[in-house]
Design a protein around this motif. Structure first.
Motif, mmCIF file in Angstrom:
data_model
loop_
_atom_site.group_PDB
_atom_site.id
_atom_site.type_symbol
_atom_site.label_atom_id
_atom_site.label_comp_id
_atom_site.label_asym_id
_atom_site.label_seq_id
_atom_site.Cartn_x
_atom_site.Cartn_y
_atom_site.Cartn_z
ATOM 1 N N ARG A 70 0.838 -1.205 0.000
ATOM 2 C CA ARG A 70 0.000 0.000 0.000
ATOM 3 C C ARG A 70 0.873 1.255 0.000
ATOM 4 O O ARG A 70 0.559 2.233 -0.682
ATOM 5 C CB ARG A 70 -0.918 0.003 1.217
ATOM 6 N N GLN A 71 1.973 1.226 0.748
ATOM 7 C CA GLN A 71 2.889 2.371 0.724
ATOM 8 C C GLN A 71 3.473 2.570 -0.672
ATOM 9 O O GLN A 71 3.573 3.693 -1.164
ATOM 10 C CB GLN A 71 4.010 2.152 1.736
ATOM 11 N N GLN B 128 1.252 4.189 -3.508
ATOM 12 C CA GLN B 128 1.054 5.628 -3.519
ATOM 13 C C GLN B 128 2.022 6.346 -4.453
ATOM 14 O O GLN B 128 1.791 7.503 -4.820
ATOM 15 C CB GLN B 128 1.206 6.180 -2.102
ATOM 16 N N LEU C 70 -8.057 -4.774 0.152
ATOM 17 C CA LEU C 70 -8.311 -4.019 -1.067
ATOM 18 C C LEU C 70 -9.554 -3.147 -0.938
ATOM 19 O O LEU C 70 -9.613 -2.049 -1.503
ATOM 20 C CB LEU C 70 -8.455 -4.981 -2.249
ATOM 21 N N TRP D 215 -8.398 -0.185 0.571
ATOM 22 C CA TRP D 215 -7.673 0.628 -0.407
ATOM 23 C C TRP D 215 -8.640 1.497 -1.217
ATOM 24 O O TRP D 215 -8.313 2.632 -1.566
ATOM 25 C CB TRP D 215 -6.884 -0.269 -1.355
ATOM 26 N N SER E 18 -9.311 4.932 0.071
ATOM 27 C CA SER E 18 -8.179 5.849 0.219
ATOM 28 C C SER E 18 -8.419 7.143 -0.560
ATOM 29 O O SER E 18 -9.041 7.153 -1.630
ATOM 30 C CB SER E 18 -6.900 5.168 -0.280
ATOM 31 N N VAL F 215 -3.761 4.501 -5.069
ATOM 32 C CA VAL F 215 -4.092 3.338 -4.251
ATOM 33 C C VAL F 215 -5.403 2.721 -4.737
ATOM 34 O O VAL F 215 -5.532 1.504 -4.868
ATOM 35 C CB VAL F 215 -4.180 3.731 -2.765
ATOM 36 N N ALA G 223 -6.103 -1.162 -6.375
ATOM 37 C CA ALA G 223 -7.135 -2.082 -5.906
ATOM 38 C C ALA G 223 -7.991 -2.555 -7.072
ATOM 39 O O ALA G 223 -8.322 -3.746 -7.189
ATOM 40 C CB ALA G 223 -8.000 -1.397 -4.848
#
Length: 770
Positions: free
Chosen positions: A599-600, A603, A633, A636, A639, A644, A648
Motif C-alpha cells: 500500500r505504501q 502511492q 483491497l 484501499w 483511500s 491506491v 485495488a
C-alpha cells in the motif's frame, strides 16, 4: 462477452463484427477475454494476466471519462515476467537445504519498531529486550505444518526421552551437542511434544543470555522457545542467570531449551544440561528417505502398490549399498546424512546410477572437491592456452551461471579473471569440446552435464543435474574464503546483473543472495545500488537478491528491516524493488507485511506505469490469504490517494480472470470463495464497483463481468451469485446502473442473444430504477 464501451447510438453492424472478432480471438487465448498486451503473472491454469499499464490501463475511449495523462517518468526497459515458484526453486538449488520460505509473518514491537505491527498475523515477533537499549531479541513462531513435516521424517534419538522428562519437571533445559548433530531439531520437536505443534518458537538476536531478563522482553505464555547459543554467549552464561531465567519462564508458563555446546561447562550447570545423543546415522538416513519417498511406488509394481517396494529400496538398495553402508558406519552428522538423502530422493537411482551418485556427492567430499576444482595447481593440471586465473574463474562461473550457455560462462569468467584491467578482452571463437573439457577439468566434468543446444551461442549449456546443486555452493564457499575478496566477487556479480542477459542477471542475483551470510552489509550495499537503477530488469534482479537473502533464516530480520525502510522512504525505485520482491516470493513469507508495504508503494506515482504492486498482491492472494487480501483491497478503495484506488481496481480485474479448479471450473474463483465463506460478497461488490467505474480499469472489467454472465448462464448456483453480486454493485449507484443498462443493450445482447441470464439482469436494473 463484452465489447468496447461506445455511445448508445454507435451500435452499428461493424461494431458487432468487431465484438464477435474479439470474442473468438480471446476465448482461444491464454484466458477469458485475454489481451495480447498482457504479461503472465504466474503459472496458474488460467494464466491470469496483467497489462503493461500505460496511459491508464485500458484503451482510449473505453470509459465515459478520458484516462489521465501518463506521469512523466524516465524510460524503462521491459523485463521478463517470472514465475515466483520457479524463482524459489532455482534459488533453493543454490542455497541448499538451509534455504526456504516456510514461516509466517513478522510483527515489530517496542520503542525501535520498524514494522507495521497493526495488521500483523503474529506468527513472528520482534521485541526490544535489552535494558541498555542496544540490540534486539526476536522470536519466530514456526508454522505448524512445517513442524509436523519435520516430525514425520524424524529419527528418534536416545536422548529424547530424557529431554522430555526434564521439560515435564522444569521450565529451562540446556541441550548440549555439536553443530550439525541434529540438536536443534531435537529441541524443536521436544518443545512441540510439550506445548503442541503450533506453539513452537525460535528466539534469536541474543547477544547475552541476560537480554532475556530485560524489562522489555515479553513472550507469549504457553509457548516453548528454542534458543541457539553461540560459543561467545555460552562462555558468558552463569548459573544465577539460568536460575533467574527459569523462574521467569515458570511465571509465564513457558519452557525454554538452550541449544549449544555445553561440553566444557556441563558440570557448572548440573541439573539443567541434557547431552544430545544423535540417532544412528543409518536410522536418520532410513527415516528421512522414507519420508521423502512416502506415497511413491519405487518398484514398478504391476498391481496395486502395497509399499513393500519402498522398504526394499530403502533397506536393501540404499542402506545395504557397500559405499553408503561404509559411509553410514562412520556415523556422519545428521546434517550430512540429509544431504545424501537429498541427492537420492528426487530421481530414485538404483544399481549403477546410485553408485555413481554416491561417488560424486557424498557430503564429506564436497569441500575437498571444490578446493581441488578451483586450485588447478593442486590438481596437477597443466593446460596450455589458459592461465590458472582463467580456469578458476570459468569454474566459478559454472557454479554461478548453472544452466546457461557455455559462451555466457566464458564471458563472465573473462570479466572476473581480468577485473584488474580496464578493458575485458573480447571473446574470440566459440569454445570447442576439447577447450571446454580443459576448462572444466576432470573433477567438475563429472559433476556437470553438457546439454547440446544449437539455439544458444557456443551450441552447449552447462548445468548441474538434480541432486548435485550442493557442489555449487561448495565452489562459492571456497571461492569466497580462499581466492577472491568479497568486494571483487560482489562487484563482478553486480556487473553481470547490469550488463548480462536476463537469465544471467537472475543467476548472478542468486549468488549475491547466497553471499550475504558471509558479509551481510556488503550484500545489502550491493543490492541497494542495484535497486536504485533505472532499468526494470536490474531492479528485478535486485528483488531476487532480497528473496534469496530472506530464504536464509539468519538474514530474515535484516532483509525485513531493509524493506521497511525502502517502502516507507521517498525513493521510487527502491519502493518498486520492494514490490517486485514480494511478487517474486517474499509474500509467502510475510503476507501481512506485503499488504502494508505494497500500500505504501502503491502511492508512488511511478507505479501507475508498473505492474509490481499487483503482482505482489496476487502472490499474497494465491498463497492462501484471499481472506486477508480482499478486505484489505476494500480498504484501499476508500483511500484519498487515487493511485491506491487504481491498484485495488487493477488487482480485482486480474483476480476476476481466475477460475476455480475442477470440478468447479465453471465458477469464477472469487465467487467460489464467496460460496465457501472465505470472502464476503459485499466486499467483492465494492471492488467490482470501483473497477467498473475507474477509467483505467473500466474497459476490461466490463468485459470480464460479461464473461462471468456468459459462463454462469444455465448454471443456477453460479448465476444466483452473479445476480446477487450485480445487485450489490448497482445498489445506490445510478451511474453504474446506467452503464450496466448500456452494456446490456448495446454490447452483451448482440453478442449473447440466447443468454437467459441477461433477462434477470434487466429485472435487477428495472427494480433499482424504481
Amino acid at each position: 462477452m463484452i465489447g468496447q464501451h461506445v455511445p448508445a447510438a454507435a451500435g452499428t453492424e461493424r461494431d458487432l463484427e468487431n465484438l464477435l472478432h474479439d470474442v473468438s480471438d480471446e476465448r482461444s487465448a491464454d484466458g477469458p477475454f485475454g489481451d495480447p498486451r498482457d504479461g503472465v503473472l504466474d503459472g496458474s491454469r488460467d494464466r491470469s494476466t496483467v497489462t503493461d499499464f500505460v496511459d491508464g490501463d485500458d484503451e482510449p475511449g473505453s470509459a465515459e471519462e478520458p484516462p489521465e495523462e501518463p506521469p512523466e517518468e524516465e524510460s524503462d526497459e521491459s523485463e521478463d515476467l517470472l514465475d515466483p515458484t520457479d524463482v524459489l526453486r532455482r534459488l533453493a538449488g543454490l542455497l541448499g537445504g538451509s534455504g526456504g520460505i516456510d514461516v509466517g509473518d513478522v510483527q515489530v514491537q517496542g520503542q525501535n519498531a520498524t514494522g507495521h505491527g497493526a495488521v500483523a498475523i503474529g506468527t513472528v515477533n520482534l521485541t526490544t529486550a535489552r535494558s541498555d537499549g542496544a540490540g534486539r531479541v526476536w522470536f519466530e513462531t514456526l508454522v505448524e505444518a512445517s513442524v509436523r513435516e519435520t516430525a514425520s521424517g524424524y529419527a528418534s534419538t536416545p536422548s529424547d526421552q530424557r529431554l522430555d522428562h526434564y521439560l515435564q519437571h522444569q521450565h529451562l533445559v540446556c541441550l548440549s551437542g555439536s553443530v550439525g548433530s541434529g540438536r536443534f531439531t531435537s529441541a524443536t520437536l521436544a518443545v512441540a511434544r510439550r506445548h503442541g505443534f503450533d506453539r513452537v518458537s525460535v528466539l534469536g538476536g541474543v547477544d547475552q543470555l541476560s537480554d532475556l531478563l530485560g524489562a522489555g522482553a515479553s513472550l507469549p505464555a504457553g509457548h516453548g522457545y528454542v534458543v541457539r547459543l553461540s560459543e561467545v554467549v555460552l562462555r558468558a552464561v552463569d548459573g544465577f542467570t539460568l536460575v533467574a531465567l527459569a523462574a521467569r519462564a515458570a511465571t509465564s508458563a513457558t519452557t525454554m531449551v538452550l541449544v549449544g555446546d555445553f561440553s566444557q561447562r556441563k558440570h557448572d550447570f548440573v541439573g539443567h544440561v541434557v547431552d544430545h545423543r544423535p540417532a544412528p546415522a543409518a536410522e536418520v538416513f532410513r527415516a528421512q528417505l522414507r519420508h521423502q519417498l512416502r506415497g511413491q511406488c519405487v518398484g514398478w509394481c504391476t498391481d496395486t502398490c502395497d509399499g513393500r517396494c519402498l522398504e526394499r529400496y530403502v533397506d536393501l538398495d540404499c542402506a545395504g549399498h557397500p559405499l553408503l553402508s561404509a559411509y553410514l558406519a562412520g556415523e556422519p552428522r545428521p546434517s550430512e546424512v540429509l544431504k545424501v538423502v537429498a541427492t537420492i530422493a528426487p530421481t530414485v537411482p538404483k544399481a549403477g546410477a546410485l553408485t555413481e551418485r554416491l561417488e560424486q556427492f557424498l557430503p564429506l567430499q564436497l569441500r575437498e572437491r571444490a578446493v581441488e576444482i578451483l586450485d588447478a595447481r593442486r590438481g596437477g593440471e597443466e593446460i596450455d592456452g589458459f592461465t590458472n586465473d582463467e580456469l578458476r574463474a570459468f569454474r566459478l562461473s559454472c557454479a554461478v551461471l548453472a544452466g546457461q550457455p557455455v559462451a555466457e560462462m566464458h564471458e563472465a569468467a573473462q570479466r572476473l579473471a581480468r577485473r584488474d584491467f580496464h578493458e575485458v578482452t573480447p571473446i574470440g571463437a566459440p569454445l570447442r569440446g576439447s577447450a571446454i573439457d580443459a576448462l572444466l577439468g576432470p573433477t567438475l566434468s563429472q559433476a556437470v552435464a553438457r546439454v547440446p543446444d544449437a539455439r544458444v551461442p557456443g551450441g552447449c549449456r552447462i548445468d548441474f543435474p538434480a541432486g548435485t546443486e550442493s557442489i555449487r555452493s561448495a565452489l562459492l564457499e571456497v571461492a569466497w574464503t580462499d581466492w577472491w575478496s568479497p568486494g571483487q566477487l560482489l562487484d563482478w556479480l553486480a556487473d553481470l546483473i547490469r550488463d548480462g542477459l536476463p537469465p544471467v542477471r537472475q543467476a548472478a542475483a542468486g549468488a549475491i543472495g547466497w553471499s550475504a551470510t558471509r558479509d551481510v552489509q556488503a550484500a545489502l550495499d550491493t543490492v541497494g545500488e542495484l535497486a536504485r537503477e533505472r532499468r526494470a530488469g536490474v531492479r528485478q534482479a535486485a528483488a531476487i537478491v532480497l528473496v534469496a537473502m530472506a530464504m536464509q533464516p539468519t538474514l530474515r530480520y535484516r532483509v525485513r528491516a531493509e524493506l521497511d525502510q525502502w517502502a516507507a522512504g521517498p525513493a521510487a525505485h527502491l519502493q518498486d524493488t520492494v514490490a517486485r520482491a514480494y511478487g517474486l516470493g517474499l509474500a509467502r513469507l510475510w503476507p501481512d507485511a506485503a499488504l502494508a508495504q505494497l500500500r505504501q508503494v502503491a502511492q508512488a506515482r511511478m507505479q501507475r506505469r508498473n505492474n509490481s504492486v499487483v503482482r505482489g498482491l496476487v502472490e499474497v492472494y494465491q498463497n492462501g490469504h484471499a481472506a486477508s487480501v480482499v478486505p484489505a483491497l476494500v480498504d484501499w478503495t476508500a483511500s484519498a490517494d487515487p493511485e491506491v484506488q487504481l491498484h485495488a481496481a487493477r488487482t480485482l480485474r486480474v483476480l476476476a480472470d481466475r477460475w476455480a479448479e475442477p470440478p468447479r471450473e465453471h465458477w469464477p474463483q472469487l465467487l467460489h470463495l464467496v460460496d465457501h465463506g472465505t470472502i464476503r460478497l459485499v466486499d467483492l461488490a465494492v471492488l467490482w464497483a470501483v473497477a467498473l467505474s475507474l477509467p483505467g480499469t473500466a474497459y476490461r472489467s466490463w468485459r470480464t463481468l460479461g464473461f462471468w454472465l456468459d459462463r454462469a448462464d444455465r448454471q443456477p448456483a453460479v448465476a444466483g451469485h452473479c445476480l446477487e453480486l450485480v445487485r450489490h454493485v448497482i445498489a445506490g449507484q445510478p451511474a453504474l446502473r446506467h452503464r450496466l443498462d448500456h452494456q446490456l443493450h448495446h454490447v452483451w445482447r448482440p453478442v449473447m442473444p440466447h443468454n437467459d441470464l441477461l433477462d434477470d439482469v434487466q429485472r435487477l436494473i428495472d427494480e433499482e430504477t424504481r
